[in-house]
Write an enzyme that holds these catalytic residues in place. Structure first.
Site, short mmCIF file in Angstrom:
data_model
loop_
_atom_site.label_atom_id
_atom_site.label_comp_id
_atom_site.label_asym_id
_atom_site.label_seq_id
_atom_site.Cartn_x
_atom_site.Cartn_y
_atom_site.Cartn_z
N ASP A 121 64.81 -5.01 -36.91
CA ASP A 121 64.51 -4.78 -35.50
C ASP A 121 64.03 -3.34 -35.28
OD1 ASP A 121 64.77 -5.76 -32.65
OD2 ASP A 121 66.00 -3.95 -32.55
N GLU B 210 46.54 1.87 -40.54
CA GLU B 210 46.76 2.61 -41.78
C GLU B 210 48.22 3.04 -41.89
OE1 GLU B 210 43.97 5.80 -42.51
OE2 GLU B 210 42.32 4.41 -42.02
C1 NOJ Z 1 63.02 -5.87 -30.37
C2 NOJ Z 1 63.65 -7.18 -30.02
O1 NOJ Z 1 62.79 -8.22 -30.43
C3 NOJ Z 1 63.91 -7.16 -28.54
O2 NOJ Z 1 64.29 -8.42 -28.07
C4 NOJ Z 1 64.94 -6.11 -28.27
O3 NOJ Z 1 65.13 -5.99 -26.87
C5 NOJ Z 1 64.52 -4.75 -28.81
N1 NOJ Z 1 63.97 -4.84 -30.14
C6 NOJ Z 1 65.70 -3.80 -28.85
O4 NOJ Z 1 66.58 -4.17 -29.88
#
Ligand code: NOJ
Length: 515
Positions: free
Chosen positions: A200, A251
């Protein structure tokens, strides 16, 4: 099964909370998912990516993790998770879990300890605590990605950084304890048989707090983190990393895919393009130019739990839409949107590399744009002062069967209400319908498994507004985004079309696979 199975895999994204509810509390769970594994096996997916399944106060749909080594009680138990992993394996389905390294929950043990230990403590060194500026101002003026200030003050006067909601304090990745902790968390889950890790917010771990502008995306130091993670995943067989990086610079993006870092990353460039032949061709070429020379397989994503559902997005009259348009009352044409979403699905499935399918995409679910304000849960809604409706509209529980809500989701009242007209979109109503979106996905994924997936493509000459390419297997994919019907390329077999041919020609907004 091969060690590099992920290179051409079709990966189905399960937003557990909204997939299927096994215990009747209105919240999807592992029991529900386990009961639906045969559905996913029949659909023909190679793996499931689960959004965070850890204990969480759900300030951000589980991306506020309170314990990285356990399962959210409303989803089930660790034993159930282990059972699920082996049941899925028995059906040939691998599991990818979501690891959230940038931030934890403010209820997580470390953060609770940091608050108690006070300024100057080692506990605070695991997060980004700073004194404020004179006049009661935060350490700098950075804004959070979810709107509002990126700092929150605690009782003793110090401030902590949160790039997202205040309930999601950022870890200090310059502290070796944090590095070690995540290594241990990775091993914990790899030991339990998970096959992949979705990372994430992968690019934002390091911050330059002295910068006036928000400075956290893509600092060079972050690459060492993923080199460490790669060493760990490589010490197990057939495991891989997929990074979530929203980065326009290809890149810089490619640096994350070096041979000693992540194997793959989500391709958000393709997802962000409007329904336009030149745009999509440019995105495909850019993607291939970024990935092929370094030997990394591209990925293709039409939707996920953060963006507007394709049927709604492609139905916007203005093709310069954004994949995050969530304002009140934006027009969309559902018939046009569905037609284009079908064509887009066959196009994405035919491209070389991995494919991600977000739950409900295979049913053609639209974005639910009229959820009552008081039920909205995404922190974006409140933090934007009600100007951004947030992402709840693509997270509404799946309709499985029956004529009215909860459409077989479970026996309880779903945590977000389903539209009554979803009776025509249930799995049950689509399963045996040869013209349904579900049948299109099932057929497409079946052919993709043997003839598409990993490899390369060769562009063939085509009229303006038409995308035509051949794959190594000899299969040709043609998508007509021009206003007039076009001829199919020479072929002996017509394998699949997203909508019927008209007088032997491929109509507007249609994809065909031929051989
Ligand atoms: C990306 C995740 O896909 C999203 O749902 C989330 O709110 C943010 N990261 C923060 O963790």
């Amino acid at each position: 099964m091969s060690d590099t199975w992920w290179r051409g895999a079709a990966i189905y994204q399960v937003y557990l909370r909204s997939f299927a509810d096994g215990n009747g509390d209105g919240i999807g769970d592992l029991a529900g998912l386990r009961a639906k594994l045969p559905y996913l096996a029949e659909l023909g997916v190679d793996a499931i990516w689960l959004n965070p399944w850890y204990p969480s106060p759900m300030a951000d749909g589980g991306y506020d993790v309170a314990d990285y080594r356990a399962i959210e009680p409303s989803f089930g138990t660790l034993t159930e998770a282990e059972d699920y992993i082996s049941e899925a394996h028995a059906l040939g389905i691998r599991t990818i879990i979501d690891i959230v390294p940038n931030h934890g929950s403010d209820q997580q043990e470390w953060f609770v300890a940091a608050l108690a230990a006070g300024p100057g403590s080692l506990e605070r060194e695991r997060f980004i605590f700073r004194p404020g500026r004179d006049g009661g101002l935060p350490p700098n003026d950075w804004q959070s990605i979810f709107n509002g200030p990126a700092w929150t003050q605690v009782d003793d006067g110090e401030w902590y950084l949160h790039l997202f909601a205040p309930e999601q304090p950022d870890f200090n990745w310059r502290n070796p304890e944090v590095v070690e902790e995540f290594h241990s968390i990775l091993r914990f889950w790899l030991d339990r048989g998970v096959d992949g890790i979705r990372i994430d917010s992968a690019a934002v771990l390091f911050k330059d707090l002295d910068s006036v502008e928000e400075s956290y995306t893509d600092h060079d130091e972050v690459h060492d983190v993923y080199r460490g993670w790669r060493r760990i995943t490589d010490s197990y067989e057939g495991r891989f990393l997929v990074g979530e990086m929203w980065m326009p610079d290809q890149e810089r993006f490619a640096l994350y895919l070096r041979p000693d870092e992540m194997q793959t990353a989500f391709n958000f460039d393709f997802l962000s393009r409007p329904w336009d032949a030149d745009e999509l061709r440019a995105s495909i070429d850019l993607t291939l130019t970024t990935h092929v020379p370094i030997g990394a397989p591209p990925t293709w994503v039409l939707s996920n739990h953060d963006v507007t559902r394709p049927v709604t997005k492609y139905g916007r009259p203005d093709t310069s839409f954004s994949h995050q348009d969530r304002k009140h009352g934006m027009a969309t044409d559902p018939v046009l949107g569905e037609r284009r979403a079908r064509a887009a699905a066959l196009l994405a499935m035919a491209l070389p590399g991995g494919l991600y399918v977000y739950q409900g995409e295979e049913l053609g679910l639209p974005e639910v744009e009229n959820l009552p304000d008081e039920l909205l849960q995404d922190p974006l809604w409140v933090r934007s002062g009600g100007t951004d409706r947030g992402r709840d509209g693509c997270r509404v529980p799946i309709p499985w069967s029956g004529q009215e809500p909860p459409f077989g989701f479970g026996s309880g009242t779903p945590w977000l209400p389903q539209p009554a007209d979803w009776k025509n979109l249930t799995v049950e109503s689509q399963h045996d319908d040869q013209n349904s979106m579900l049948t299109l996905y099932r057929n497409g994924l079946r052919i993709r498994r043997t003839e598409l997936g990993d490899g390369t493509l060769t562009w063939l000459d085509a009229d303006p507004g038409v995308l035509l390419f051949a794959r190594d297997s000899g299969l040709k994919c043609i998508t007509n985004l021009s206003p007039a019907p076009v001829d199919l390329p020479p072929h002996t077999d017509l394998l699949l079309t997203s909508n019927p041919l008209e007088n032997g020609k491929l109509p507007t907004d249609t994809t065909a696979w031929v051989r």
